[in-house]
Design an enzyme around this catalytic site. Structure first.
Site, short mmCIF file in Angstrom:
data_model
loop_
_atom_site.label_atom_id
_atom_site.label_comp_id
_atom_site.label_asym_id
_atom_site.label_seq_id
_atom_site.Cartn_x
_atom_site.Cartn_y
_atom_site.Cartn_z
N HIS A 97 0.82 -1.12 0.10
CA HIS A 97 0.06 -0.12 0.07
C HIS A 97 0.79 1.34 -0.04
CE1 HIS A 97 -3.72 -1.66 0.25
NE2 HIS A 97 -3.87 -2.27 1.19
C1 BDR Z 1 -4.92 2.66 3.31
O1 BDR Z 1 -5.61 2.30 4.15
C2 BDR Z 1 -4.90 2.17 5.45
O2 BDR Z 1 -5.25 1.47 6.44
C3 BDR Z 1 -3.51 1.85 4.81
O3 BDR Z 1 -2.65 2.51 5.85
C4 BDR Z 1 -3.42 2.64 3.57
O4 BDR Z 1 -3.12 4.07 3.60
C5 BDR Z 1 -5.15 1.44 2.32
O5 BDR Z 1 -6.62 1.55 1.80
#
Ligand code: BDR
Ligand code: CA
Length: 306
Positions: free
Chosen positions: A232
């Site tokens: 991510h």
């Molecule tokens: C995003 O959601 C958060 O929980 C993570 O850190 C990331 O930025 C992914 O959808």
């Protein structure tokens, strides 16, 4: 090496991204925002994780709630109660100077040089441009982890149509994305393609990453039968170091702010002349829709192999 302001609701994958950024970018400051955790916890997490990776960047406190929606209860299932897997003793307080002023002042002091890396809800960035719209042409670019456009079925993770960061504050996201800020967006379409396994994390020889991710990995093993996680937020740093690993399109982008598709990100798919065009007057942004996952992972491992 870019000059960046690192805007984060620091949870587990944010911490991975911060470690990666610390190795490859010049971090001018860390600005915190609510999201994975309340903003007070985000300040504390930024402090303790900076200590763990020996990073000496100043830390600021940003928004505690969305622009227009009621403040929501935080859900920190995968990131642990404290957002960092409940793995670190945290002796720090939540005191920090104002993040919005820091963003505005830093961009004004270094026009055309500062990249905003935004890996949580976009509330701080929206507040900065609302308070000081004159910074819009002075920002080098804004590199965002957020959104989902449906490539290979990657359409949402918090709802069938919405990604977490955008869903948390869709009004802020819509303001930022439809503004004249030059935005690069790394949505689930690419971030869900880059998965890292528990063995690969342990192989990094970066013990704090193993510590903070163990709860996350256990959760994924139980619920997805895969001991691993999507990188991510680190993909924002991958974009800064290796933009050639991504396939992009240019399009105006808008966000659905309410209703059953709240937080859905939309790009303009047709050029039909219509009487109602919600994309009219919106800048074309850079949207990453495909990624060379093995090259992104190799570069990430290379940088974090201490
Ligand atoms: C995003 O959601 C958060 O929980 C993570 O850190 C990331 O930025 C992914 O959808
Ligand atoms: Ca995040």
């Amino acid at each position: 090496m870019r000059k960046i302001i690192f805007d984060t609701d620091i949870g587990v994958d944010d911490a991975f991204a911060l470690a990666y950024a610390a190795q490859t970018q010049h971090i001018l400051g860390i600005t915190t925002v609510f999201g994975n955790v309340p903003v007070s916890q985000a300040v504390k997490n930024a402090k303790v994780f900076s200590r763990e990776i020996a990073l000496n960047a100043p830390i600021f406190r940003g928004c505690s709630r969305p622009l227009a929606l009621p403040a929501l209860v935080n859900s920190t299932t995968v990131h642990g109660r404290d957002g960092l897997g409940d793995a670190l003793e945290n002796p720090y307080d939540d005191k920090a100077d104002n993040a919005i002023s820091f963003i505005i002042d830093t961009v004004k002091a270094q026009p055309g040089e500062v990249t905003l890396v935004a890996i949580g809800p976009l509330t701080n960035i929206a507040c900065a441009i609302n308070q000081a719209p004159e910074i819009i042409p002075l920002v080098k670019d804004v590199v965002i982890m957020g959104g989902a456009f449906g490539t290979r079925g990657h359409a949402g993770n918090v709802s069938p149509h919405s990604e977490f960061n955008i869903w948390k504050d869709p009004h802020a996201a819509d303001q930022v994305l439809s503004s004249a800020l030059p935005v690069v967006m790394l949505p689930l379409d690419v971030t869900h393609e880059v998965l890292i396994s528990g063995d690969e994390i342990r192989y990094l020889n970066f013990p704090v990453l193993t510590q903070i991710s163990s709860g996350y990995l256990q959760y994924s093993l139980t619920h997805e039968r895969f001991e691993g996680m999507a990188l991510h937020d680190s993909l924002t740093i991958s974009w800064l170091t290796h933009p050639e690993y991504f396939t992009t399109v240019k399009s105006p982008i808008r966000v659905v702010t309410d209703g059953i598709t709240r937080g859905q990100t939309l790009r303009q798919l047709t050029q039909l002349a219509s009487r109602f065009n919600p994309f009219e007057h919106c800048s074309k942004q850079t949207l990453c829709l495909d990624v060379n996952a093995s090259k992104v992972k190799a570069a990430f491992f290379h940088s974090l192999q201490k």
